[in-house]
Design a protein around this motif. Structure first.
Motif, mmCIF file in Angstrom:
data_model
loop_
_atom_site.group_PDB
_atom_site.id
_atom_site.type_symbol
_atom_site.label_atom_id
_atom_site.label_comp_id
_atom_site.label_asym_id
_atom_site.label_seq_id
_atom_site.Cartn_x
_atom_site.Cartn_y
_atom_site.Cartn_z
ATOM 1 N N LEU A 58 -0.482 -8.713 4.526
ATOM 2 C CA LEU A 58 -1.522 -9.134 5.217
ATOM 3 C C LEU A 58 -1.332 -9.671 6.583
ATOM 4 N N ASP A 59 -1.732 -9.188 7.499
ATOM 5 C CA ASP A 59 -1.950 -9.922 8.868
ATOM 6 C C ASP A 59 -3.161 -10.510 9.419
ATOM 7 N N LEU A 60 -3.001 -11.923 9.839
ATOM 8 C CA LEU A 60 -4.398 -12.741 10.033
ATOM 9 C C LEU A 60 -4.351 -12.336 11.394
ATOM 10 N N ASN A 61 -5.633 -11.766 11.783
ATOM 11 C CA ASN A 61 -6.013 -11.479 13.129
ATOM 12 C C ASN A 61 -6.837 -12.550 13.869
ATOM 13 N N LYS A 62 -7.041 -12.592 15.198
ATOM 14 C CA LYS A 62 -7.723 -13.855 15.989
ATOM 15 C C LYS A 62 -9.307 -13.876 15.405
ATOM 16 N N ASP A 63 -9.766 -12.751 15.090
ATOM 17 C CA ASP A 63 -11.181 -13.085 14.722
ATOM 18 C C ASP A 63 -11.301 -13.205 13.040
ATOM 19 N N ASN A 64 -10.165 -13.788 12.513
ATOM 20 C CA ASN A 64 -10.160 -14.130 11.088
ATOM 21 C C ASN A 64 -10.295 -13.127 10.025
ATOM 22 N N THR A 65 -10.108 -11.959 10.364
ATOM 23 C CA THR A 65 -10.142 -10.789 9.400
ATOM 24 C C THR A 65 -8.481 -10.570 9.199
ATOM 25 N N LYS A 66 -8.198 -9.962 8.012
ATOM 26 C CA LYS A 66 -6.975 -9.518 7.692
ATOM 27 C C LYS A 66 -6.725 -8.126 7.565
ATOM 28 N N THR A 67 -5.372 -7.573 8.339
ATOM 29 C CA THR A 67 -5.205 -6.334 8.260
ATOM 30 C C THR A 67 -4.333 -6.105 7.286
ATOM 31 N N ILE A 68 -4.401 -5.041 6.384
ATOM 32 C CA ILE A 68 -3.794 -4.665 5.106
ATOM 33 C C ILE A 68 -2.877 -3.479 5.650
ATOM 34 N N SER A 69 -1.739 -3.746 4.974
ATOM 35 C CA SER A 69 -0.643 -2.656 4.941
ATOM 36 C C SER A 69 -0.222 -2.475 3.560
ATOM 37 N N ILE A 70 -0.240 -1.337 2.998
ATOM 38 C CA ILE A 70 0.375 -0.862 1.605
ATOM 39 C C ILE A 70 1.549 -0.208 1.573
ATOM 40 N N VAL A 71 2.778 -0.312 0.940
ATOM 41 C CA VAL A 71 3.799 0.970 0.950
ATOM 42 C C VAL A 71 3.893 0.749 -0.615
ATOM 43 N N VAL A 72 3.754 2.007 -1.400
ATOM 44 C CA VAL A 72 4.164 2.240 -2.704
ATOM 45 C C VAL A 72 5.284 3.008 -2.940
ATOM 46 N N ASN A 73 6.285 2.386 -3.867
ATOM 47 C CA ASN A 73 7.665 2.619 -3.944
ATOM 48 C C ASN A 73 7.811 4.374 -4.115
ATOM 49 N N PRO A 74 8.350 5.063 -3.001
ATOM 50 C CA PRO A 74 8.291 6.465 -3.026
ATOM 51 C C PRO A 74 8.585 7.323 -4.451
ATOM 52 N N ILE A 75 9.271 6.540 -5.331
ATOM 53 C CA ILE A 75 9.459 7.142 -6.609
ATOM 54 C C ILE A 75 8.319 7.066 -7.502
ATOM 55 N N TYR A 76 7.396 6.390 -7.346
ATOM 56 C CA TYR A 76 6.281 6.381 -8.095
ATOM 57 C C TYR A 76 4.876 6.716 -7.309
ATOM 58 N N PRO A 77 4.853 7.905 -6.691
ATOM 59 C CA PRO A 77 3.697 8.516 -5.945
ATOM 60 C C PRO A 77 2.513 8.988 -6.931
ATOM 61 N N HIS A 78 1.203 8.845 -6.417
ATOM 62 C CA HIS A 78 0.157 9.208 -7.044
ATOM 63 C C HIS A 78 0.119 8.959 -8.500
ATOM 64 N N ARG A 79 0.286 7.605 -8.679
ATOM 65 C CA ARG A 79 0.279 6.996 -10.133
ATOM 66 C C ARG A 79 -0.823 5.768 -10.287
ATOM 67 N N GLY A 80 -1.417 5.700 -9.126
ATOM 68 C CA GLY A 80 -2.589 4.588 -9.133
ATOM 69 C C GLY A 80 -2.032 3.089 -8.833
ATOM 70 N N TYR A 81 -0.852 3.198 -8.283
ATOM 71 C CA TYR A 81 -0.155 1.878 -7.817
ATOM 72 C C TYR A 81 -1.188 1.349 -6.476
ATOM 73 N N GLY A 82 -1.159 2.331 -5.485
ATOM 74 C CA GLY A 82 -2.011 1.901 -4.278
ATOM 75 C C GLY A 82 -3.425 1.423 -4.816
ATOM 76 N N ARG A 83 -3.991 2.048 -5.396
ATOM 77 C CA ARG A 83 -5.346 1.435 -5.891
ATOM 78 C C ARG A 83 -5.274 0.437 -6.684
ATOM 79 N N ALA A 84 -4.386 0.106 -7.309
ATOM 80 C CA ALA A 84 -4.204 -1.268 -8.208
ATOM 81 C C ALA A 84 -3.954 -2.350 -7.493
ATOM 82 N N ILE A 85 -2.936 -1.961 -6.186
ATOM 83 C CA ILE A 85 -2.650 -2.984 -5.374
ATOM 84 C C ILE A 85 -3.815 -3.445 -4.312
ATOM 85 N N LEU A 86 -4.546 -2.461 -3.957
ATOM 86 C CA LEU A 86 -5.638 -2.595 -3.302
ATOM 87 C C LEU A 86 -6.767 -3.607 -3.939
ATOM 88 N N LYS A 87 -7.148 -3.172 -5.129
ATOM 89 C CA LYS A 87 -7.814 -3.972 -5.860
ATOM 90 C C LYS A 87 -7.535 -5.324 -6.104
#
Length: 172
Positions: free
Chosen positions: A97-126
């Motif tokens: 999470l990067d704090l921006n000057k306008d007080n928003t936060k930019t999100i970057s998510i990386v899922v372990n490549p050995i666990y693709p398409h298992r819902g982890y990205g969705r769970a992390i974002l939630k």
């Protein structure tokens, strides 16, 4: 005999639904901890994974020394938060999470490549949305990254800006 088959099929369906519910509940109980230098090798490997790089703004392979330098600076940067995500003992991803000057936060998510398409990205974002400390979250997503676009849109993010090769999404 026919009635037995119908009952067996119904019971099997119910068992599958129960197993799916248990699986989904388990996914949403992810453990999130701040990243330390002990996580450097995992982050380095996942970031340099070929599939991960396709959807990164910088698609070049990063040298280990460059990665370690970036991680050290990131851990000292008060405008950045970096977290490792676990499902039980499995390291399933990390997010920044990067704090921006306008007080928003930019999100970057990386899922372990050995666990693709298992819902982890969705769970992390939630989890990020649930525990956010700012009113507006932001995501920059490459136009070619259809999975992430769908993930963020399904979570309630709205496309706000279209840039050269990527879109900016906001969650308010």
């Amino acid at each position: 005999m026919f009635l037995f088959i119908i009952i067996a099929t119904y019971i099997s369906s119910v068992i599958l639904v129960i197993m799916l519910i248990i699986y989904l509940i388990k996914i949403y109980e992810l453990k999130i901890i701040p990243v330390t230098m002990e996580h450097a090798d995992d982050i380095y490997a996942w970031r340099n994974d070929a599939e991960t790089r396709i959807f990164s703004f910088n698609q070049n392979i990063i040298a280990k020394e460059q990665h370690l330098d970036w991680l050290e600076k990131t851990l000292l940067d008060s405008t950045r938060e970096l977290y490792m995500v676990f499902d039980d003992e499995l390291k399933v991803g990390y997010f920044r999470l990067d704090l921006n000057k306008d007080n928003t936060k930019t999100i970057s998510i990386v899922v372990n490549p050995i666990y693709p398409h298992r819902g982890y990205g969705r769970a992390i974002l939630k989890q990020i949305i649930k525990k956010r400390k700012v009113s507006i979250l932001r995501a920059e997503i490459l136009d070619t990254n259809m999975v992430s676009k769908k993930l963020f849109e399904n979570a309630g993010f709205e496309k706000n800006e279209i840039k050269d090769g990527y879109s900016v999404y906001y969650y308010k």
